[in-house]
Write a protein that holds these residues in place. Structure first.
Motif, PDB file in Angstrom:
ATOM      1  N   LEU A  72       0.795  -1.222   0.000  1.00 12.24           N
ATOM      2  CA  LEU A  72       0.000   0.000   0.000  1.00 12.24           C
ATOM      3  C   LEU A  72       0.831   1.278   0.000  1.00 12.24           C
ATOM      4  CD1 LEU A  72      -2.846  -1.073   2.456  1.00 12.24           C
ATOM      5  CD2 LEU A  72      -2.882  -1.107  -0.038  1.00 12.24           C
ATOM      6  N   SER A  73       2.017   1.230  -0.573  1.00 14.10           N
ATOM      7  CA  SER A  73       2.821   2.452  -0.663  1.00 14.10           C
ATOM      8  C   SER A  73       2.195   3.448  -1.644  1.00 14.10           C
ATOM      9  CB  SER A  73       4.258   2.127  -1.062  1.00 14.10           C
ATOM     10  OG  SER A  73       4.283   1.511  -2.333  1.00 14.10           O
ATOM     11  N   ASN A  74       1.223   3.017  -2.418  1.00 20.22           N
ATOM     12  CA  ASN A  74       0.506   3.876  -3.363  1.00 20.22           C
ATOM     13  C   ASN A  74      -0.717   4.538  -2.748  1.00 20.22           C
ATOM     14  OD1 ASN A  74      -0.701   1.283  -3.185  1.00 20.22           O
ATOM     15  ND2 ASN A  74      -1.804   1.633  -5.086  1.00 20.22           N
ATOM     16  N   LEU A  75      -0.929   4.349  -1.447  1.00 20.99           N
ATOM     17  CA  LEU A  75      -2.112   4.862  -0.756  1.00 20.99           C
ATOM     18  C   LEU A  75      -1.737   6.074   0.087  1.00 20.99           C
ATOM     19  CD1 LEU A  75      -5.130   4.402   0.034  1.00 20.99           C
ATOM     20  CD2 LEU A  75      -4.267   2.957   1.893  1.00 20.99           C
ATOM     21  N   HIS A  76      -2.573   7.093   0.013  1.00 23.71           N
ATOM     22  CA  HIS A  76      -2.328   8.327   0.751  1.00 23.71           C
ATOM     23  C   HIS A  76      -3.656   8.839   1.300  1.00 23.71           C
ATOM     24  CE1 HIS A  76      -0.449  12.122   1.752  1.00 23.71           C
ATOM     25  NE2 HIS A  76      -1.361  12.774   1.049  1.00 23.71           N
ATOM     26  N   PHE A  77      -3.622   9.451   2.478  1.00 21.37           N
ATOM     27  CA  PHE A  77      -4.823  10.040   3.080  1.00 21.37           C
ATOM     28  C   PHE A  77      -4.631  11.540   3.176  1.00 21.37           C
ATOM     29  CE2 PHE A  77      -8.146  11.245   5.847  1.00 21.37           C
ATOM     30  CZ  PHE A  77      -9.082  10.230   5.840  1.00 21.37           C
ATOM     31  N   GLU A  78      -5.633  12.302   2.762  1.00 20.58           N
ATOM     32  CA  GLU A  78      -5.611  13.753   2.902  1.00 20.58           C
ATOM     33  C   GLU A  78      -6.775  14.179   3.774  1.00 20.58           C
ATOM     34  OE1 GLU A  78      -5.244  16.143  -0.600  1.00 20.58           O
ATOM     35  OE2 GLU A  78      -3.756  14.790  -1.491  1.00 20.58           O
ATOM     36  N   GLU A  79      -6.454  14.831   4.892  1.00 18.84           N
ATOM     37  CA  GLU A  79      -7.492  15.394   5.757  1.00 18.84           C
ATOM     38  C   GLU A  79      -7.848  16.767   5.223  1.00 18.84           C
ATOM     39  OE1 GLU A  79      -6.377  15.515   9.885  1.00 18.84           O
ATOM     40  OE2 GLU A  79      -6.755  13.378  10.146  1.00 18.84           O
ATOM     41  N   ARG A  80      -8.958  16.833   4.524  1.00 18.65           N
ATOM     42  CA  ARG A  80      -9.418  18.103   3.973  1.00 18.65           C
ATOM     43  C   ARG A  80     -10.820  17.956   3.440  1.00 18.65           C
ATOM     44  NH1 ARG A  80      -5.521  19.116  -1.122  1.00 18.65           N
ATOM     45  NH2 ARG A  80      -6.725  21.014  -1.238  1.00 18.65           N
ATOM     46  N   ASP A  81     -11.432  19.070   3.163  1.00 20.86           N
ATOM     47  CA  ASP A  81     -12.725  19.095   2.515  1.00 20.86           C
ATOM     48  C   ASP A  81     -12.478  18.817   1.033  1.00 20.86           C
ATOM     49  OD1 ASP A  81     -15.117  19.771   1.237  1.00 20.86           O
ATOM     50  OD2 ASP A  81     -15.496  21.474   2.575  1.00 20.86           O
ATOM     51  N   PHE A  82     -13.109  17.805   0.490  1.00 23.50           N
ATOM     52  CA  PHE A  82     -12.798  17.457  -0.895  1.00 23.50           C
ATOM     53  C   PHE A  82     -13.172  18.569  -1.877  1.00 23.50           C
ATOM     54  CE2 PHE A  82     -17.048  15.453  -0.587  1.00 23.50           C
ATOM     55  CZ  PHE A  82     -17.643  15.916  -1.732  1.00 23.50           C
ATOM     56  N   ALA A  83     -14.001  19.496  -1.461  1.00 22.40           N
ATOM     57  CA  ALA A  83     -14.346  20.620  -2.320  1.00 22.40           C
ATOM     58  C   ALA A  83     -13.135  21.514  -2.596  1.00 22.40           C
ATOM     59  CB  ALA A  83     -15.469  21.442  -1.698  1.00 22.40           C
ATOM     60  N   THR A  84     -12.104  21.399  -1.747  1.00 23.29           N
ATOM     61  CA  THR A  84     -10.909  22.218  -1.930  1.00 23.29           C
ATOM     62  C   THR A  84      -9.842  21.524  -2.763  1.00 23.29           C
ATOM     63  OG1 THR A  84      -9.813  21.404   0.076  1.00 23.29           O
ATOM     64  CG2 THR A  84     -11.291  23.305   0.330  1.00 23.29           C
ATOM     65  N   LEU A  85     -10.079  20.344  -3.255  1.00 25.39           N
ATOM     66  CA  LEU A  85      -9.075  19.616  -4.030  1.00 25.39           C
ATOM     67  C   LEU A  85      -8.629  20.380  -5.265  1.00 25.39           C
ATOM     68  CD1 LEU A  85     -10.209  15.901  -3.864  1.00 25.39           C
ATOM     69  CD2 LEU A  85      -8.155  16.897  -2.881  1.00 25.39           C
ATOM     70  N   ALA A  86      -9.533  21.052  -5.920  1.00 23.70           N
ATOM     71  CA  ALA A  86      -9.172  21.802  -7.123  1.00 23.70           C
ATOM     72  C   ALA A  86      -8.229  22.960  -6.806  1.00 23.70           C
ATOM     73  CB  ALA A  86     -10.422  22.325  -7.820  1.00 23.70           C
ATOM     74  N   ASP A  87      -8.169  23.353  -5.540  1.00 21.07           N
ATOM     75  CA  ASP A  87      -7.311  24.461  -5.130  1.00 21.07           C
ATOM     76  C   ASP A  87      -5.852  24.051  -5.012  1.00 21.07           C
ATOM     77  OD1 ASP A  87      -9.615  25.939  -4.982  1.00 21.07           O
ATOM     78  OD2 ASP A  87      -9.820  25.738  -2.812  1.00 21.07           O
ATOM     79  N   GLY A  88      -5.562  22.798  -5.161  1.00 18.72           N
ATOM     80  CA  GLY A  88      -4.158  22.393  -5.093  1.00 18.72           C
ATOM     81  C   GLY A  88      -4.005  21.298  -4.151  1.00 18.72           C
TER      82      GLY A  88
END
Length: 138
Positions: free
Chosen positions: A122-138
């Motif tokens: 699972l070295s290809n797996l990553h978790f991002e704690e954020r609102d997914f609506a902000t993904l387009a912001d970078g």
């Protein structure tokens, strides 16, 4: 097959060591969605390979390099997809990473095999704690 045995071993580990992290209803729902997505992704990847091998003038299919599991909750779907498709980066996104996500990683790292080129599963797996609506912001 052995992949199935590895997944069962990883989930059994979570069930035994962290029973509150593996709820039966969530497990069944996740496995149903996984089954549908796995079938679709496998078919798309086969189509990519076929298109790449054929000499056609039509535009090539886009190569799948990343999957986002948005509002992933416990994250098990992303874990299963990352394990099945080790060549694709999987990003789980939610406002808060739940402890069960770490428990799933622990189970897979103890009971699953690394894909070719991986130092750990699972070295290809990553978790991002954020609102997914902000993904387009970078």
């Amino acid at each position: 097959g052995s992949c199935r045995d590895e997944v069962i071993g990883a989930l059994r580990h979570v069930w035994t060591e962290h029973p509150k992290s593996l709820r039966i209803k969530e497990l069944f729902e996740t496995l149903e969605v996984y089954k549908l997505l796995e079938r679709q992704l496998s078919q798309l990847m086969r189509s990519e390979r076929t298109a790449a091998n054929a000499s056609s003038s039509s535009s090539p299919l886009p190569v799948i390099t990343k999957i986002y599991d948005l509002a992933c909750g416990h994250g098990l779907l992303g874990v299963l997809l990352a394990y099945r498709f080790a060549s694709i980066k999987v990003v789980c996104v939610d406002l808060k990473q739940r402890p069960c996500f770490d428990h799933y990683l622990e189970g897979f790292r103890l009971h699953a095999k690394s894909a070719e080129g991986e130092s750990v599963p699972l070295s290809n797996l990553h978790f991002e704690e954020r609102d997914f609506a902000t993904l387009a912001d970078g």
